[in-house]
Design an enzyme around this catalytic site. Structure first.
Site, short mmCIF file in Angstrom:
data_model
loop_
_atom_site.label_atom_id
_atom_site.label_comp_id
_atom_site.label_asym_id
_atom_site.label_seq_id
_atom_site.Cartn_x
_atom_site.Cartn_y
_atom_site.Cartn_z
N GLU A 13 0.83 -1.22 0.00
CA GLU A 13 0.00 0.00 0.00
C GLU A 13 0.86 1.26 0.00
OE1 GLU A 13 -4.29 -1.27 1.74
OE2 GLU A 13 -2.89 -0.48 3.21
N GLU A 40 -6.70 -7.17 -0.78
CA GLU A 40 -7.24 -7.25 0.59
C GLU A 40 -8.72 -6.94 0.52
OE1 GLU A 40 -3.30 -5.75 3.14
OE2 GLU A 40 -5.21 -4.70 3.33
#
Length: 791
Positions: free
Chosen positions: A196, A270
């Site tokens: 991320e 995710e």
């Protein structure tokens, strides 16, 4: 095989198509096969993932081996397989494997290779996520504390010291896990580069260096990058396969992914069925119906995914991290996942399994779940021995002024900072910053508490008729694991001063700093006494119990205050009576026949020094009345009357992240967002995330932020607390009240920035999905003292 000859091609491939780049990655796998090193091939095609040349949909689940007792790894993997998954993620937490610089640890609970081997034996593929940064509500996001010893360390950047340490780490990962790649007959299909990063930065060259470090470490399988929906462009590279993270609304998530990656298979890196808990906030439960509907959408579309979490487990010991600006996470990482913290299954598991069974690949079957691990109750027992903290201090470090704990080679635990004050009148003790909690004692008597949550860094001291000993006992919680706030050094920061009227004096002289690392060496050194009512102040407590069998239990800590608990040398958890977690999961595999020793450090003192074992956990019991320095939103009065707004404008409809640039930078220490209505006409306001931008367009650090005021926040039906708007997590949100009351607009949120700040704009992330609360018209005010506290 040596992939280095491909490196120059891939580094300069920004204009290449995804198909060409993936063909290059696939060629390395094909060459490995030609050398007879692999039984399988895995590749990323123009439209789909290919395993041995056939279409393959990854149905993955996140399962952190560090959060599951090693004795139970196979059981949890079998549950994942029985849920319908065909892969699991293996997250590596760098600080678990290299807690001390240069000393790598891959044994026992850290045996990643054994975890991957067991996954392969159970018919599961593995997606490797080696960092160096992980997040995952883990201490520091997995980054080792010792990186922070360098005063100007720039984490997750091209800082030479950070890159040198990261390359060494990834080389070690390659040494240990490289042989387990699919190209060499192992279960690891893909490996992630960083994590991320788009939320944190925009430096594509940094991501390229991390990618190259993975190649240099011997990884010849496809490499990928994951980012939240609103951050896919930041740091994006065409020589990495891109996947998107979201908690709902896969249509929008995949639409945004297509903007940065027009071809190739779709994948959610995710997908959140629940959420994690922080101390003092309600326990989180996911919306099972919505989760299943979104999961079915991905299954129908042939998109790959990883359920985060399939099984959350426990952040044992002191490994739980902290959300930003500073919201420490609970040790329970139950996550409302399909498999509970203790490996239990129920409706969410059954419905997931039934859904998956309808979308299996040709030839696939789902096995039955394994038998549950039994749980037991343990009768109440007393802890009768104590060791007072101030009577068990180790040798001190001498210093002319206090520094943060990492400077004293300490990464976890507590510390005592001691200095002698001269005689003098009543005064106020000020510290620039203290991370995280500080109990202040004068000649052994507690005089106040400092609390990072509310930035309460001052305590009133009584008159001193003679020189007096000042002790500041600092307790650390987890290093912040998200955002720029990961530069989270613990202990005392900056000057320590005394304010006597208008006179302010630096406290100088010889400071003694006592490191309480709460490790095996410290516990072994404690001098135990049988007088439980003896010395005042914080204490270690010791007792024992006999377990009827080696079955799981949950230690009932409702009689205790705040601290850490160990059983048979295993550091189980942090605990805090404010909740929502009131128990500590104790795996039966860690129990002994006969006597089992319990040690508890309690910084507040128990109501009764008694423990028991429950057959079920308590994850949702809040006691805000027990909070010694309440974190909750400050109650005050808005001072906006007669003041013109600095901006009056409207947000567009929809779930898109929106950036607003002000005509000129605004300066102040408080930021007010006054919301006037919502696009759907309902009386609710919600914000998934609110960032403020500096004149260069970069996000301003949240490290010194607090919520100064909010008119309404939902704390009954869900965790809609205002602090969710500034914690960096777009899957949770601030939401005005809806359960017990529905107050109408305006809804106002005020952020105290902690210091005068120049603000050139803001970034608003709406709540995802087709949900209420999307703001339409609003006003912005920036200034000082826009909220006055109620006395």
């Amino acid at each position: 095989m040596d992939t280095k000859p491909l490196a120059p091609i891939l580094r300069n491939a920004a204009s290449c198509s995804l198909a060409l780049l993936m063909a290059l990655a696939n060629s390395s796998v094909a060459l490995a096969q030609a050398e007879g090193q692999s039984k399988h091939s895995f590749s990323i095609g123009e439209k789909e993932l290919l395993l041995d040349g056939k279409t393959f949909q990854i149905r993955c689940g996140e399962l952190h081996f560090a959060r599951v007792p090693k004795e139970y790894w196979r059981h949890r993997l079998q549950l994942c397989k029985a849920m319908g998954l065909n892969a699991v993620c293996a997250y590596l937490f760098w600080n678990l494997h290299e807690f001390e610089k240069g000393k790598y640890h891959w044994e026992g609970q850290a045996d990643a290779a054994e975890f991957c081997k067991l996954a392969q034996e159970e018919g599961l593929w593995v997606i490797l996520r080696p960092g160096p940064y992980a997040c995952a509500e883990w201490d520091g996001g997995g980054l080792p504390w010792w990186l922070l010893k360098k005063p100007d360390m720039a984490l997750r950047s091209r800082d030479p010291d950070f890159m040198t340490a990261s390359r060494a780490w990834l080389a070690e990962v390659g040494r240990v896990l490289g042989p387990m790649q699919v190209s060499k007959g192992g279960p690891i299909l893909m490996a992630q580069v960083e994590n991320e990063y788009g939320f944190y930065g925009k430096d594509a060259e940094y991501m390229g260096m991390m990618r190259q470090s993975m190649i240099d470490a011997g990884f010849d399988i496809p490499l990928f990058a994951c980012n939240p929906t609103g951050n896919l462009h930041n740091g994006k590279r065409d020589d990495l396969f891109n996947v998107v993270n979201f908690g709902s609304d896969p249509q929008t998530g995949f639409k945004k992914l297509r903007e940065v990656q027009p071809t190739g298979p779709l994948m959610c890196g995710e997908f959140y069925p629940g959420w994690f808990d922080t101390w003092g906030a309600p326990h989180h439960l996911g919306n099972t119906d919505r989760y299943l509907a979104d999961l079915e959408y991905m299954l129908k579309e042939g998109a790959s995914f990883s359920i985060y979490m399939a099984h959350g487990g426990t952040s044992f010991g002191m490994w739980a991290g902290a959300d930003r600006p500073f919201k420490p996470d609970t040790s329970s990482y139950d996550y409302d996942a399909p498999v509970s913290e203790a490996g239990w299954i129920g409706e969410k598991f059954d419905r997931t399994r039934n859904l998956m069974s309808r979308y299996l690949l040709p030839g696939e079957t789902i096995p039955d779940p394994p038998a549950p691990i039994p749980a037991q109750e343990i009768a109440g027992f007393a802890l009768t021995e104590t060791a007072a903290v101030f009577q068990n201090l180790p040798q001190p470090v001498k210093d002319s002024a206090p520094r943060h704990m990492e400077a004293y080679d300490q990464g976890h635990g507590c510390a005592v900072y001691r200095v002698t004050l001269p005689a003098g009148p009543a005064a106020t003790l000020h510290i620039e910053q203290l991370h995280d909690f500080g109990w202040v004692y004068l000649d052994g008597k507690e005089v106040g508490i400092m609390d990072r949550r509310s930035r309460r860094f001052q305590v009133r001291l009584p008159e001193r008729k003679a020189p007096a000993q000042l002790d500041i006992l600092v307790e650390t919680m987890g290093h912040v694991n998200f955002g720029t706030e990961i530069h989270d050094r613990k202990g005392i920061h900056g000057k320590v001063t005394l304010q006597e009227g208008s006179k302010q004096t630096d406290i100088t002289g010889e400071w003694s700093v006592y490191p309480l690392k709460l490790d095996e060496a410290l516990l072994a050194s404690l001098k135990w006494k049988s007088d439980a009512a003896g010395s005042p102040g914080p204490k270690f407590w010791r007792g024992s119990f006999n377990a009827g069998k080696k079955a799981d239990t949950f230690l009932d800590l409702r009689n205790w205050g705040k601290g850490v608990v160990w059983v048979n040398g295993h550091c189980l958890a942090r605990y805090w009576n404010i909740g929502p977690t009131q128990t500590a999961y104790l795996p039966g595999a860690w129990l002994k026949e006969g006597a089992n020793e319990v040690v508890i450090l309690d910084l507040l003192g128990p109501a009764k020094p008694v423990l028991a074992g429950l057959a079920k956990p308590i994850l949702d019991e809040l006691h805000p009345d027990l909070d010694f320095a309440r974190k909750g939103t400050k109650k005050g009065e808005l001072v906006l009357k007669g003041r013109d707004p600095d901006l009056s404008a409207s947000f567009a409809a929809g779930a898109e992240v929106q950036e607003v640039k002000f005509k000129k930078p605004l300066t102040g220490s408080q930021f007010v967002l006054e919301t006037l209505n919502a696009h759907d006409g309902k009386p609710y306001a919600a914000i998934a995330e609110l960032d403020l931008l500096d004149p260069a367009g970069n996000s301003i650090s949240h490290a010194s932020w607090t919520i100064a005021y909010v008119d309404s926040e939902e704390m009954v039906g869900e965790d809609g607390s205002a602090s969710n708007a500034i914690n960096g997590q777009t899957a949770d949100f601030w939401h005005s009240e809806w359960k017990s009351a529905q107050p109408n607009f305006p809804h106002t949120l005020v952020i105290d920035l902690g210091k005068t700040t120049e603000i050139a704009g803001m970034r608003y992330t709406p709540r995802s999905g087709n949900n209420p609360g999307r703001i339409k018209d609003y006003r912005v005010y920036v200034g000082d003292k826009l909220v006055t506290e109620t006395k």
